[in-house]
Design a protein around this motif. Sequence first.
Motif, short mmCIF file in Angstrom:
data_model
loop_
_atom_site.label_atom_id
_atom_site.label_comp_id
_atom_site.label_asym_id
_atom_site.label_seq_id
_atom_site.Cartn_x
_atom_site.Cartn_y
_atom_site.Cartn_z
N CYS A 147 -5.84 -2.57 12.04
CA CYS A 147 -5.08 -2.16 10.94
C CYS A 147 -4.48 -3.30 10.27
CB CYS A 147 -3.95 -1.43 11.43
SG CYS A 147 -4.18 0.48 11.91
N GLU A 149 -2.41 -5.06 7.17
CA GLU A 149 -0.89 -4.77 6.59
C GLU A 149 -0.71 -5.45 5.24
OE1 GLU A 149 3.45 -4.25 6.69
OE2 GLU A 149 1.77 -3.52 7.95
N VAL A 173 -3.88 -0.30 5.60
CA VAL A 173 -2.55 0.12 5.60
C VAL A 173 -2.09 -0.30 4.30
CG1 VAL A 173 -0.40 0.07 6.81
CG2 VAL A 173 -2.48 0.57 8.04
N ALA A 176 -1.85 2.20 1.45
CA ALA A 176 -1.34 3.47 1.25
C ALA A 176 -0.23 3.54 0.42
CB ALA A 176 -0.87 3.55 2.66
N LYS A 179 2.81 2.28 1.43
CA LYS A 179 2.95 0.95 1.86
C LYS A 179 3.35 0.33 0.42
CE LYS A 179 2.16 -3.24 3.32
NZ LYS A 179 2.28 -4.56 2.38
N SER A 356 6.20 1.57 6.10
CA SER A 356 5.22 0.62 6.59
C SER A 356 4.61 0.58 8.09
CB SER A 356 5.29 -0.79 5.95
OG SER A 356 5.65 -0.89 4.69
N MET A 359 3.08 3.97 8.99
CA MET A 359 1.82 3.89 8.65
C MET A 359 0.78 3.23 9.52
SD MET A 359 0.98 5.84 6.04
CE MET A 359 -0.63 5.39 6.00
N GLN A 360 1.33 2.30 10.13
CA GLN A 360 0.57 1.34 11.13
C GLN A 360 0.42 2.16 12.45
OE1 GLN A 360 -1.00 -1.27 10.76
NE2 GLN A 360 0.06 -3.08 9.82
N SER A 363 -1.79 5.09 11.79
CA SER A 363 -3.24 4.66 11.54
C SER A 363 -3.87 4.05 12.75
CB SER A 363 -3.31 3.74 10.37
OG SER A 363 -2.80 3.85 9.25
N ALA A 379 -6.25 3.91 4.23
CA ALA A 379 -5.40 4.76 5.12
C ALA A 379 -5.34 6.19 4.31
CB ALA A 379 -4.04 4.53 5.38
N ASP A 384 -0.46 9.23 4.74
CA ASP A 384 0.48 8.87 3.93
C ASP A 384 1.55 10.06 3.52
OD1 ASP A 384 1.13 6.55 2.18
OD2 ASP A 384 -0.67 6.85 0.91
#
Length: 417
Positions: A147, A149, A173, A176, A179, A356, A359-360, A363, A379, A384
Amino acid sequence: MPYKVKDISLAPQGEKKIRWVQEHMPVLERIKKEFIEEKPFRGITVASCLHLEPKTINLGLTLMAGGAEVAMTGCNPLSTQDDATAAGAEMGLNMYGWRGENNEEYYENIHRVLDHEPDILIDDGADMIFLVHRERRELLENIRGACEETTTGIHRLKAMAADGALEFPVMAVNDAYTKYLFDNRYGTGQSTFDSIMGTTNMLIAGKTVVVCGYGWCGRGIAMRADGLGANVIVTEVDPIRALEARMDGFRVMKVSEAVKHADILITATGNTDVVAADEFREMKDGCIMANSGHFNVEINRQDLERLSKDVKKVKEDIEAFIMPDGRKIYLLAEGRLVNLASERGQGHPAEIMDMSFAMQALSARHLLEEKMDPGVYRAHDEIDMTVARMKLDAMGIEIDELTDKQIRYLENWEEGT
């Protein structure tokens, strides 16, 4: 757990910071509870190269709660908070990193993390992913995916994929909605000025602030500068973004012209040599420069040193470069990302990183659930939307849902007015 940190005795202080951010990261805490029950990462090793501060440690603890062995190092030599890494080590994470690493130590710590033979990588800037492909190719067979960032890292990884050099799937990610619409805009905007104001103790109102780049980070910085009472100038290379900046109410001009007006200049492009020798020659006396991009390449420090007759450290995280004509140009945090590299930088607010890092985490779990070919993948929208709904729920906000009739109307092309 193995660790290499500056001072393990700082752990109690760091744990207080971690407990504080946990209270303001409800989405990640909800995911953590799910992970405790499901243990999706049982038998999996996750290696991360992220800014080591309390919110990031909380991500590591969430993955560990899901059964993972977690090894963490920093993605910037100046962004590590030593009390947070000490606390992470005490709380069961494999921590490697300290504030002020030199270049050799920085890469040694990435190698220490990779020595744990990870199944999944979580990166910020793609240094760890790049290092695996270049120097630790024996690990490629075991890695299920990664992933990424940040915008800078995605640019690097897409270039690798285009060249056929990327050998495992990477979840972008950064791309997204939950994010970049929030982290890049509201997070970068606030944290950049938190750090600049904390470092300089100077007023923003009435000053001319030049923002180089009008992506989502630049938008956030310009918006916050405007809100603080600054006169904002935007520089861009993309004509559509330049038009957007102008219609948002900001002046738009070339960097070479903008620097003549700048009291404060902030770069947020993800590119190199945004401000270099030609701009330094035109820059007004007393200009303060800061960078909010990932790498310290946007403001050309080498050119600045070459043009200066003297360089002085005038305050913590502030250097004065004195030109032959007597002008002083100030650089914050060595030109590294100011919202984390400065001593006063705390990074993005916890409420923002809640989304964020959610999402990490989700994912990373997705990489275990779906086999994908090498490449860079946005992502999934489903993840999301899940994060967005969880955030709204945590904020006590309810929204409407489409009725069956409305859904049929939207799906039927024959229906008109």
